[in-house]
Design a protein around this motif. Structure first.
Motif, mmCIF file in Angstrom:
data_model
loop_
_atom_site.group_PDB
_atom_site.id
_atom_site.type_symbol
_atom_site.label_atom_id
_atom_site.label_comp_id
_atom_site.label_asym_id
_atom_site.label_seq_id
_atom_site.Cartn_x
_atom_site.Cartn_y
_atom_site.Cartn_z
ATOM 1 N N GLU A 1 -2.663 8.843 -10.600
ATOM 2 C CA GLU A 1 -3.605 8.077 -11.418
ATOM 3 C C GLU A 1 -2.884 7.361 -12.560
ATOM 4 O O GLU A 1 -3.031 6.150 -12.751
ATOM 5 C CB GLU A 1 -4.720 8.975 -11.969
ATOM 6 C CG GLU A 1 -5.765 8.198 -12.737
ATOM 7 C CD GLU A 1 -7.036 8.986 -12.982
ATOM 8 O OE1 GLU A 1 -7.877 8.497 -13.764
ATOM 9 O OE2 GLU A 1 -7.200 10.075 -12.394
ATOM 10 N N GLY A 2 -2.090 8.106 -13.334
ATOM 11 C CA GLY A 2 -1.337 7.472 -14.411
ATOM 12 C C GLY A 2 -0.344 6.459 -13.886
ATOM 13 O O GLY A 2 -0.118 5.400 -14.501
ATOM 14 N N ARG B 1 -4.983 11.648 -2.807
ATOM 15 C CA ARG B 1 -6.097 12.601 -2.808
ATOM 16 C C ARG B 1 -6.317 13.135 -4.212
ATOM 17 O O ARG B 1 -5.363 13.300 -4.986
ATOM 18 C CB ARG B 1 -5.839 13.758 -1.841
ATOM 19 C CG ARG B 1 -5.896 13.327 -0.391
ATOM 20 C CD ARG B 1 -6.023 14.480 0.584
ATOM 21 N NE ARG B 1 -6.089 13.958 1.951
ATOM 22 C CZ ARG B 1 -7.198 13.507 2.525
ATOM 23 N NH1 ARG B 1 -8.345 13.570 1.876
ATOM 24 N NH2 ARG B 1 -7.167 13.036 3.760
ATOM 25 N N ALA B 2 -7.560 13.436 -4.526
ATOM 26 C CA ALA B 2 -7.887 13.984 -5.837
ATOM 27 C C ALA B 2 -7.466 15.450 -5.900
ATOM 28 O O ALA B 2 -7.523 16.167 -4.897
ATOM 29 C CB ALA B 2 -9.383 13.868 -6.096
ATOM 30 N N PRO B 3 -7.059 15.926 -7.073
ATOM 31 C CA PRO B 3 -6.793 17.358 -7.220
ATOM 32 C C PRO B 3 -8.052 18.154 -6.898
ATOM 33 O O PRO B 3 -9.170 17.737 -7.219
ATOM 34 C CB PRO B 3 -6.410 17.493 -8.698
ATOM 35 C CG PRO B 3 -5.970 16.129 -9.120
ATOM 36 C CD PRO B 3 -6.802 15.174 -8.310
ATOM 37 N N GLY B 4 -7.878 19.311 -6.231
ATOM 38 C CA GLY B 4 -9.010 20.150 -5.856
ATOM 39 C C GLY B 4 -8.925 21.525 -6.468
ATOM 40 O O GLY B 4 -7.861 21.945 -6.960
ATOM 41 N N ALA B 5 -10.047 22.242 -6.431
ATOM 42 C CA ALA B 5 -10.123 23.549 -7.081
ATOM 43 C C ALA B 5 -9.120 24.544 -6.511
ATOM 44 O O ALA B 5 -8.615 25.409 -7.221
ATOM 45 C CB ALA B 5 -11.541 24.100 -6.949
ATOM 46 N N ALA C 1 1.587 22.770 -8.283
ATOM 47 C CA ALA C 1 2.456 21.683 -7.847
ATOM 48 C C ALA C 1 1.664 20.589 -7.131
ATOM 49 O O ALA C 1 1.875 19.395 -7.367
ATOM 50 C CB ALA C 1 3.548 22.220 -6.925
ATOM 51 N N VAL C 2 0.727 21.000 -6.248
ATOM 52 C CA VAL C 2 -0.077 20.021 -5.530
ATOM 53 C C VAL C 2 -0.992 19.275 -6.501
ATOM 54 O O VAL C 2 -1.141 18.048 -6.429
ATOM 55 C CB VAL C 2 -0.894 20.689 -4.408
ATOM 56 C CG1 VAL C 2 -1.914 19.719 -3.816
ATOM 57 C CG2 VAL C 2 0.040 21.205 -3.313
ATOM 58 N N ALA C 3 -1.603 19.991 -7.436
ATOM 59 C CA ALA C 3 -2.482 19.351 -8.418
ATOM 60 C C ALA C 3 -1.713 18.337 -9.257
ATOM 61 O O ALA C 3 -2.204 17.229 -9.531
ATOM 62 C CB ALA C 3 -3.122 20.408 -9.314
ATOM 63 N N ALA C 4 -0.510 18.705 -9.661
ATOM 64 C CA ALA C 4 0.309 17.796 -10.457
ATOM 65 C C ALA C 4 0.677 16.553 -9.655
ATOM 66 O O ALA C 4 0.642 15.422 -10.164
ATOM 67 C CB ALA C 4 1.573 18.517 -10.927
ATOM 68 N N THR C 5 1.042 16.756 -8.396
ATOM 69 C CA THR C 5 1.428 15.638 -7.533
ATOM 70 C C THR C 5 0.276 14.662 -7.375
ATOM 71 O O THR C 5 0.456 13.442 -7.492
ATOM 72 C CB THR C 5 1.856 16.166 -6.152
ATOM 73 O OG1 THR C 5 2.916 17.115 -6.314
ATOM 74 C CG2 THR C 5 2.319 15.031 -5.253
ATOM 75 N N VAL D 1 0.867 -1.187 0.000
ATOM 76 C CA VAL D 1 0.000 0.000 0.000
ATOM 77 C C VAL D 1 0.899 1.231 0.000
ATOM 78 O O VAL D 1 1.698 1.427 0.922
ATOM 79 C CB VAL D 1 -0.936 0.012 1.223
ATOM 80 C CG1 VAL D 1 -1.807 1.270 1.214
ATOM 81 C CG2 VAL D 1 -1.811 -1.243 1.241
ATOM 82 N N LEU D 2 0.788 2.035 -1.045
ATOM 83 C CA LEU D 2 1.538 3.283 -1.146
ATOM 84 C C LEU D 2 0.620 4.431 -0.755
ATOM 85 O O LEU D 2 -0.436 4.629 -1.373
ATOM 86 C CB LEU D 2 2.046 3.487 -2.575
ATOM 87 C CG LEU D 2 2.661 4.851 -2.902
ATOM 88 C CD1 LEU D 2 3.912 5.097 -2.076
ATOM 89 C CD2 LEU D 2 2.971 4.956 -4.388
ATOM 90 N N VAL D 3 0.998 5.198 0.261
ATOM 91 C CA VAL D 3 0.173 6.298 0.758
ATOM 92 C C VAL D 3 0.842 7.624 0.383
ATOM 93 O O VAL D 3 1.972 7.893 0.790
ATOM 94 C CB VAL D 3 -0.017 6.213 2.279
ATOM 95 C CG1 VAL D 3 -0.983 7.306 2.758
ATOM 96 C CG2 VAL D 3 -0.533 4.830 2.684
ATOM 97 N N GLY D 4 0.110 8.433 -0.400
ATOM 98 C CA GLY D 4 0.640 9.734 -0.819
ATOM 99 C C GLY D 4 -0.364 10.846 -0.601
ATOM 100 O O GLY D 4 -0.446 11.781 -1.392
ATOM 101 N N THR D 5 -1.102 10.755 0.461
ATOM 102 C CA THR D 5 -2.237 11.661 0.699
ATOM 103 C C THR D 5 -1.833 13.090 1.033
ATOM 104 O O THR D 5 -2.630 14.010 0.869
ATOM 105 C CB THR D 5 -3.101 11.115 1.849
ATOM 106 O OG1 THR D 5 -2.237 10.746 2.938
ATOM 107 C CG2 THR D 5 -3.882 9.889 1.403
ATOM 108 N N SER D 6 -0.618 13.295 1.529
ATOM 109 C CA SER D 6 -0.210 14.641 1.958
ATOM 110 C C SER D 6 0.975 15.187 1.183
ATOM 111 O O SER D 6 1.490 16.262 1.517
ATOM 112 C CB SER D 6 0.128 14.636 3.464
ATOM 113 O OG SER D 6 -1.011 14.287 4.223
ATOM 114 N N ALA D 7 1.417 14.477 0.170
ATOM 115 C CA ALA D 7 2.544 14.959 -0.629
ATOM 116 C C ALA D 7 2.148 16.241 -1.366
ATOM 117 O O ALA D 7 1.025 16.368 -1.862
ATOM 118 C CB ALA D 7 2.965 13.889 -1.632
ATOM 119 N N GLU D 8 3.061 17.181 -1.466
ATOM 120 C CA GLU D 8 2.748 18.475 -2.080
ATOM 121 C C GLU D 8 3.635 18.809 -3.271
ATOM 122 O O GLU D 8 3.479 19.874 -3.876
ATOM 123 C CB GLU D 8 2.837 19.580 -1.028
ATOM 124 C CG GLU D 8 1.790 19.437 0.066
ATOM 125 C CD GLU D 8 1.731 20.635 0.993
ATOM 126 O OE1 GLU D 8 2.659 21.473 0.955
ATOM 127 O OE2 GLU D 8 0.742 20.742 1.747
#
Length: 455
Positions: free
Chosen positions: A146-147, A128-132, A137-141, A91-98
């Motif tokens: 997904e890819g 986490r899904a990208p947010g508005a 940088a956070v959106a890209a991360t 399980v890879l967790v990347g929920t807070s990476a920025e």
């Protein structure tokens, strides 16, 4: 209850057993694995589970590790000193990476374990899904996961899969639906789900979840249930504790009655295209205490090149596959049915298209459209609406495909190299119908081995 998990692909069985296995090895023939499917008393995974994360996500990784321990899973937070262990899951967790750079160490740690991933092992990426309001940088991360997940799935072998839990709307990593989705992806129930990233929103906390019978006390209706995928859905929902009402046309009455008797359910002969089909479904469930789950499985094919398509061929497919679902949903919503979980059968044909299936593809793409639009409406009543899109599933229909075409279709599926079974579709539907999936709404889950081939 009948065994729904036995491989129906004789080639796959042959190259995994006896002298034919030896011959296949020597000749370098494709050797698809025999997929591990759910058995009631089997462990959740085939071996220990490693939980890795970037530094910022370590707290969420610890929370997931704690949940896995509660499920009697052998959990590790480091691969150091593991020796020759064969990992049942990573399980890879990347929920807070920025930043993209922040995930490198965790991603490469995952990569270093893949040669030690057991057959039928699991990789699950929690992000986490990208947010508005995200910075670029956070959106890209976040989007990158997904890819990454889909690509990892295509690199795995021996029945292993990779899928993703994508948290939305501030959902907590240890919320009921996040954990329920993680468990589904780690389990044998997701045998033919590969390369899928499922968005999961906030959900209520459920105490004392019965993982063996998560649908206990629920009433489910399955249309098109006399045979094939529909019958498998009915059996699986009953296995998970639901009281099941099976629905099909009068012409299929004998087969429908046999399914109902097998699962101790109720058979209702009904044409779903009838103007009052929704009302009759409500009447059929009233003595059971109402309806909690509706599975729109009824569907037909009338394949023809568009240039040769007759009005009757187009209209019949739209009437059964799409218009009937819209009408029934409207009648149930008008009746104010609360807490209803709707799961509709879409298809990879509705996503990628298929030659000679313009009518079918339109109907199945339409199912995806109405699912997204129905989700917020049913949510107002405490329910959900989702869709499952099967790919190449071994049924009576696929057995009628010419042998060479059928074999090519099986072997070009990226890593699993085989078709799925009706039980694979049924397991996904049972998960989306369950209370633990309450945070999943308006989504489409593909059950296709990460292939767009099939109906």
């Amino acid at each position: 209850m009948a065994d729904q998990s036995a491989p129906s692909d004789k080639y796959t069985v042959a190259v995994n057993r006896g002298f034919t296995k030896t011959i296949a090895k020597k000749l370098g023939l494709p050797r698809p694995a025999i997929l591990r499917r759910y058995a009631p008393d089997a462990p959740l995974t085939v071996g220990p589970v490693l939980v890795v994360s970037d530094d910022a996500s370590a707290g969420d990784a610890d929370a997931l590790a704690k949940a896995l321990l509660a499920w009697d899973v052998d959990v590790r937070r480091s691969a150091e000193g593991a020796g020759d262990v064969r990992w049942g899951g990573v399980v890879l967790v990347g929920t807070s990476a920025e930043s993209p750079e922040a995930v490198s160490e965790a991603v490469l740690t995952l990569g270093s374990t893949l040669r030690r991933l057991a057959g039928n092992g699991r990789v699950v990426v929690v992000s986490r899904a990208p947010g508005a309001g995200d910075s670029p940088a956070v959106a890209a991360t976040r989007a990158g996961f997904e890819g990454f997940t889909r690509s990892v799935g295509k690199e795995l072998r021996a029945g292993a899969t990779a899928n993703g839990v994508q948290l939305t709307g501030g959902a907590a990593v240890d919320s009921t639906s996040a954990l329920g989705t993680l468990r589904f992806f780690l389990s044998a129930k997701s045998a033919y789900v590969d390369g899928q990233v499922l968005p999961v929103g906030p959900s209520d906390t459920l105490e004392d979840v019965d993982w063996k019978q998560p649908l206990a006390g629920k009433v489910a209706v399955v249309t098109g249930a006399a045979r094939g995928i529909g019958a498998a859905i009915a059996r699986t929902l009953a296995r998970d504790g639901a009281k099941v009402v099976v629905v099909d046309v009068p012409a299929a009455g004998e087969s429908l009655a046999a399914v109902a008797n097998e699962i101790k359910g109720t058979a209702v002969q009904l044409d779903v295209t009838a103007a009052d089909a929704g009302t009759k479904i409500l009447e059929a469930t009233r003595h059971l205490g109402g309806i909690d789950i509706l599975v729109h499985n009824a569907g037909i094919l009338r394949d023809k090149l568009l240039a040769n398509m007759k009005p009757a061929q187009w209209d019949a497919v739209i009437a059964v596959n799409l218009a009937s679902q819209l009408r029934i949903n409207e009648q149930l919503l008008t009746a104010g049915v609360e807490g209803l979980h709707i799961v509709s059968l879409a298809s990879t044909s509705g996503i990628a298209g298929n030659k000679g299936q313009t009518n079918y593809a339109y109907s199945k793409s339409g199912v995806i459209g109405h699912t997204a639009a129905t989700a917020p409406l049913v949510a107002q009543l405490g329910g959900t609406a989702n869709a499952v899109a099967p790919g190449f599933i071994e049924t009576e229909m696929t057995r009628s495909i010419p042998f060479a075409t059928r074999e090519v279709g099986r072997r070009i599926i990226p890593s699993l190299q085989q078709g799925g079974l009706p039980i694979d579709v049924a397991e996904a539907i049972a998960f989306l119908s369950s209370p633990v999936a309450h945070g999943v709404n308006g989504q489409v889950l593909r059950v296709c081995g990460q292939s767009m081939l099939g109906k």
